[in-house]
Motif scaffolding. Structure first.
Motif, mmCIF file in Angstrom:
data_model
loop_
_atom_site.group_PDB
_atom_site.id
_atom_site.type_symbol
_atom_site.label_atom_id
_atom_site.label_comp_id
_atom_site.label_asym_id
_atom_site.label_seq_id
_atom_site.Cartn_x
_atom_site.Cartn_y
_atom_site.Cartn_z
ATOM 1 N N GLY A 123 0.822 -1.210 0.000
ATOM 2 C CA GLY A 123 0.000 0.000 0.000
ATOM 3 C C GLY A 123 0.849 1.249 0.000
ATOM 4 O O GLY A 123 1.924 1.290 0.613
ATOM 5 N N VAL A 124 0.393 2.263 -0.705
ATOM 6 C CA VAL A 124 1.042 3.568 -0.705
ATOM 7 C C VAL A 124 -0.036 4.613 -0.916
ATOM 8 O O VAL A 124 -1.031 4.367 -1.609
ATOM 9 C CB VAL A 124 2.130 3.658 -1.806
ATOM 10 C CG1 VAL A 124 1.509 3.589 -3.193
ATOM 11 C CG2 VAL A 124 2.994 4.893 -1.649
ATOM 12 N N THR A 125 0.123 5.774 -0.300
ATOM 13 C CA THR A 125 -0.885 6.825 -0.436
ATOM 14 C C THR A 125 -0.500 7.799 -1.534
ATOM 15 O O THR A 125 0.672 8.033 -1.801
ATOM 16 C CB THR A 125 -1.060 7.618 0.869
ATOM 17 O OG1 THR A 125 0.222 8.139 1.269
ATOM 18 C CG2 THR A 125 -1.629 6.755 1.963
ATOM 19 N N ALA A 126 -1.525 8.359 -2.124
ATOM 20 C CA ALA A 126 -1.359 9.421 -3.108
ATOM 21 C C ALA A 126 -2.523 10.373 -2.932
ATOM 22 O O ALA A 126 -3.678 9.992 -3.124
ATOM 23 C CB ALA A 126 -1.326 8.861 -4.525
ATOM 24 N N GLU A 127 -2.201 11.597 -2.510
ATOM 25 C CA GLU A 127 -3.218 12.623 -2.303
ATOM 26 C C GLU A 127 -4.310 12.137 -1.348
ATOM 27 O O GLU A 127 -5.505 12.333 -1.594
ATOM 28 C CB GLU A 127 -3.812 13.070 -3.644
ATOM 29 C CG GLU A 127 -2.773 13.667 -4.580
ATOM 30 C CD GLU A 127 -3.371 14.063 -5.920
ATOM 31 O OE1 GLU A 127 -4.564 13.750 -6.153
ATOM 32 O OE2 GLU A 127 -2.659 14.677 -6.722
ATOM 33 N N GLY A 128 -3.894 11.495 -0.264
ATOM 34 C CA GLY A 128 -4.837 11.085 0.761
ATOM 35 C C GLY A 128 -5.614 9.828 0.466
ATOM 36 O O GLY A 128 -6.535 9.480 1.205
ATOM 37 N N THR A 129 -5.288 9.126 -0.607
ATOM 38 C CA THR A 129 -6.003 7.908 -0.973
ATOM 39 C C THR A 129 -5.037 6.728 -0.985
ATOM 40 O O THR A 129 -3.957 6.819 -1.555
ATOM 41 C CB THR A 129 -6.643 8.056 -2.367
ATOM 42 O OG1 THR A 129 -7.585 9.119 -2.348
ATOM 43 C CG2 THR A 129 -7.365 6.762 -2.761
ATOM 44 N N ARG A 178 12.491 10.221 0.169
ATOM 45 C CA ARG A 178 11.856 11.452 -0.313
ATOM 46 C C ARG A 178 10.561 11.754 0.450
ATOM 47 O O ARG A 178 10.239 12.909 0.718
ATOM 48 C CB ARG A 178 11.596 11.345 -1.818
ATOM 49 C CG ARG A 178 12.863 11.369 -2.644
ATOM 50 C CD ARG A 178 12.589 11.230 -4.143
ATOM 51 N NE ARG A 178 11.751 12.304 -4.665
ATOM 52 C CZ ARG A 178 12.182 13.511 -4.991
ATOM 53 N NH1 ARG A 178 13.469 13.806 -4.836
ATOM 54 N NH2 ARG A 178 11.365 14.422 -5.468
ATOM 55 N N ALA A 179 9.821 10.712 0.798
ATOM 56 C CA ALA A 179 8.580 10.933 1.553
ATOM 57 C C ALA A 179 8.868 11.575 2.895
ATOM 58 O O ALA A 179 8.129 12.461 3.349
ATOM 59 C CB ALA A 179 7.842 9.607 1.739
ATOM 60 N N PRO A 211 7.816 14.499 -3.523
ATOM 61 C CA PRO A 211 6.988 13.515 -4.237
ATOM 62 C C PRO A 211 7.779 12.272 -4.596
ATOM 63 O O PRO A 211 8.990 12.345 -4.861
ATOM 64 C CB PRO A 211 6.548 14.278 -5.498
ATOM 65 C CG PRO A 211 7.574 15.344 -5.680
ATOM 66 C CD PRO A 211 8.008 15.738 -4.300
ATOM 67 N N PRO A 212 7.128 11.110 -4.614
ATOM 68 C CA PRO A 212 7.820 9.865 -4.958
ATOM 69 C C PRO A 212 8.009 9.731 -6.452
ATOM 70 O O PRO A 212 7.478 10.517 -7.243
ATOM 71 C CB PRO A 212 6.871 8.791 -4.431
ATOM 72 C CG PRO A 212 5.516 9.414 -4.584
ATOM 73 C CD PRO A 212 5.718 10.887 -4.287
ATOM 74 N N THR A 213 8.762 8.710 -6.839
ATOM 75 C CA THR A 213 8.851 8.363 -8.247
ATOM 76 C C THR A 213 7.520 7.760 -8.688
ATOM 77 O O THR A 213 6.754 7.263 -7.868
ATOM 78 C CB THR A 213 9.978 7.342 -8.465
ATOM 79 O OG1 THR A 213 9.762 6.241 -7.581
ATOM 80 C CG2 THR A 213 11.326 7.951 -8.188
ATOM 81 N N PRO A 214 7.198 7.783 -9.993
ATOM 82 C CA PRO A 214 5.912 7.239 -10.446
ATOM 83 C C PRO A 214 5.795 5.751 -10.132
ATOM 84 O O PRO A 214 6.752 5.005 -10.268
ATOM 85 C CB PRO A 214 5.939 7.488 -11.962
ATOM 86 C CG PRO A 214 6.950 8.560 -12.155
ATOM 87 C CD PRO A 214 7.976 8.365 -11.084
ATOM 88 N N HIS A 215 4.597 5.323 -9.715
ATOM 89 C CA HIS A 215 4.331 3.912 -9.487
ATOM 90 C C HIS A 215 3.648 3.342 -10.722
ATOM 91 O O HIS A 215 2.713 3.920 -11.258
ATOM 92 C CB HIS A 215 3.437 3.731 -8.259
ATOM 93 C CG HIS A 215 4.127 4.114 -6.995
ATOM 94 N ND1 HIS A 215 5.007 3.292 -6.352
ATOM 95 C CD2 HIS A 215 4.095 5.256 -6.267
ATOM 96 C CE1 HIS A 215 5.473 3.890 -5.269
ATOM 97 N NE2 HIS A 215 4.931 5.079 -5.198
ATOM 98 N N THR A 216 4.109 2.165 -11.160
ATOM 99 C CA THR A 216 3.616 1.611 -12.409
ATOM 100 C C THR A 216 2.917 0.280 -12.214
ATOM 101 O O THR A 216 2.764 -0.483 -13.146
ATOM 102 C CB THR A 216 4.788 1.424 -13.384
ATOM 103 O OG1 THR A 216 5.765 0.574 -12.777
ATOM 104 C CG2 THR A 216 5.423 2.745 -13.731
#
Length: 345
Positions: free
Chosen positions: A202-208, A311-312, A317-322
């Motif tokens: 799991g990882v969050t992005a903009e609160g989600t 970085r977090a 911001p993190p690197t893009p997750h794919t």
């Protein structure tokens, strides 16, 4: 502004200054590595580097951070080793910096504290209890029945022993739990897990929360970080059937993460076990991006999780997750002595 990095990580020195160059004017490195190792690296990008011979137990590291804060404005304390998390949380609290606090760090380090917090939030967990004396071994075994699992209570929760019967318990406790009566080992006991296991990254992005099922089948070799001269995968690891991962597993993992004081954009690995009643029980929630869990997180998220965690902690911001888009939206709950340590530069 200055970012201070606490470096206890084994293996090659990570390129912290490169990872953080867009986040601060200066990056300062306080490390447990010997000066001879540090001087073998190009550390010219750091504003300051100090090596501490008794890094783990000495307060010299903390005093050095306070001294640095008196000389320059700090924007973040970065420490990705689980063994440094509590120290870093206390430093952030004292200095008024953003990021994980001491109590939150204890929650992710101490298995009893973690499961206790989840239980208070109404989350079903694998039962466990602290072991502080020989009598605890027999009391907990009598409560759950044999076999029982003994593991480390903090920082990775490594297995210690499986006690299959009372004879095994007698052998385990022969001579006491430690050779020194003044020293209490950090142990925890739990019923021996027999149910199925599922792991969710799991990882969050903009609160989600974005949640991804972790494939347990054989995959590519353990991903190595860029500073180990082998790039992380930049495309999703092909995981047959993960687009239709069990909805109840993702829901259980999402509830677990939402109940914990998780850091935004930091990767986590949730381990769930099937209970006797069919429910998914929370076992552990790992955030160690330098240990064995890092490989599973990196494969599943398709990202350099060590770099992302660094970085977090610096609010970058993190690197893009794919990874494949198996997503479950879940709202986030919302005067110092002089510096010591050997200066390298």
């Amino acid at each position: 502004m200055t970012i201070v990095v606490l470096d206890r990580v084994s293996g090659p020195l990570p390129p912290y200054s490169e990872w953080l160059r867009d986040g601060a004017r200066d990056v300062v490195l306080f490390t447990a590595r010997p000066a001879a190792e540090i001087t073998a690296h190009d550390v010219g990008a750091y504003a300051e580097v100090r090596c501490f011979s008794d890094y783990a137990r000495s307060a010299d590291v903390d005093r050095a951070v306070f001294d640095l804060a008196a000389r320059t404005a700090l924007s973040a304390v970065v420490a990705v080793s689980p063994a440094d998390a509590i120290r870093a949380g206390a430093l952030r609290e004292h200095l008024g910096l953003a990021g994980q606090r001491r109590e939150a760090a204890i929650t992710f380090s101490d298995l009893v504290a973690m499961r206790g917090r989840l239980e208070r939030a109404g989350i079903a967990t694998v039962p466990c209890a602290a072991v502080e004396r020989v009598a605890d071994v027999y009391a907990h075994a009598g409560r759950w029945g044999y076999p029982v699992h003994v593991r480390r209570r903090r920082n990775g929760w490594a297995p210690v022993s499986v006690l299959r019967d009372e004879a095994a318990a007698r052998e385990f406790t022969r001579g006491g739990l430690s050779p020194d009566l003044q020293w209490v080992p950090g142990l925890v006991m739990e019923p021996w897990p027999a149910g199925a296991v599922r792991r969710v990254a799991g990882v969050t992005a903009e609160g989600t929360w974005r949640l991804y099922g972790v494939a347990e089948e054989d995959g590519p070799p353990y991903p190595k970080t860029p500073y180990m001269e082998a790039p992380y995968p930049r495309t999703p690891y092909p995981r047959e059937g993960t687009e239709d991962w069990e909805e109840d597993v993702l829901a259980a993992a999402g509830a677990v993460l939402a109940a914990l004081p998780a850091a935004d954009a930091h990767p986590y690995l949730v381990e769930l076990r099937r209970g006797d009643d069919g429910r998914w029980l929370a076992d552990t929630v790992g955030c160690d991006v330098t240990g064995p869990a890092a490989g599973a997180l990196a494969r599943t998220l398709g990202a350099d999780v060590h770099r992302d965690a660094v970085r977090a902690q610096a609010a970058l911001p993190p690197t893009p997750h794919t990874a494949l888009p198996t997503i479950l939206p879940t709202a986030l709950p919302a005067a110092v002595p002089a510096t010591t340590g050997e200066a390298v530069r």
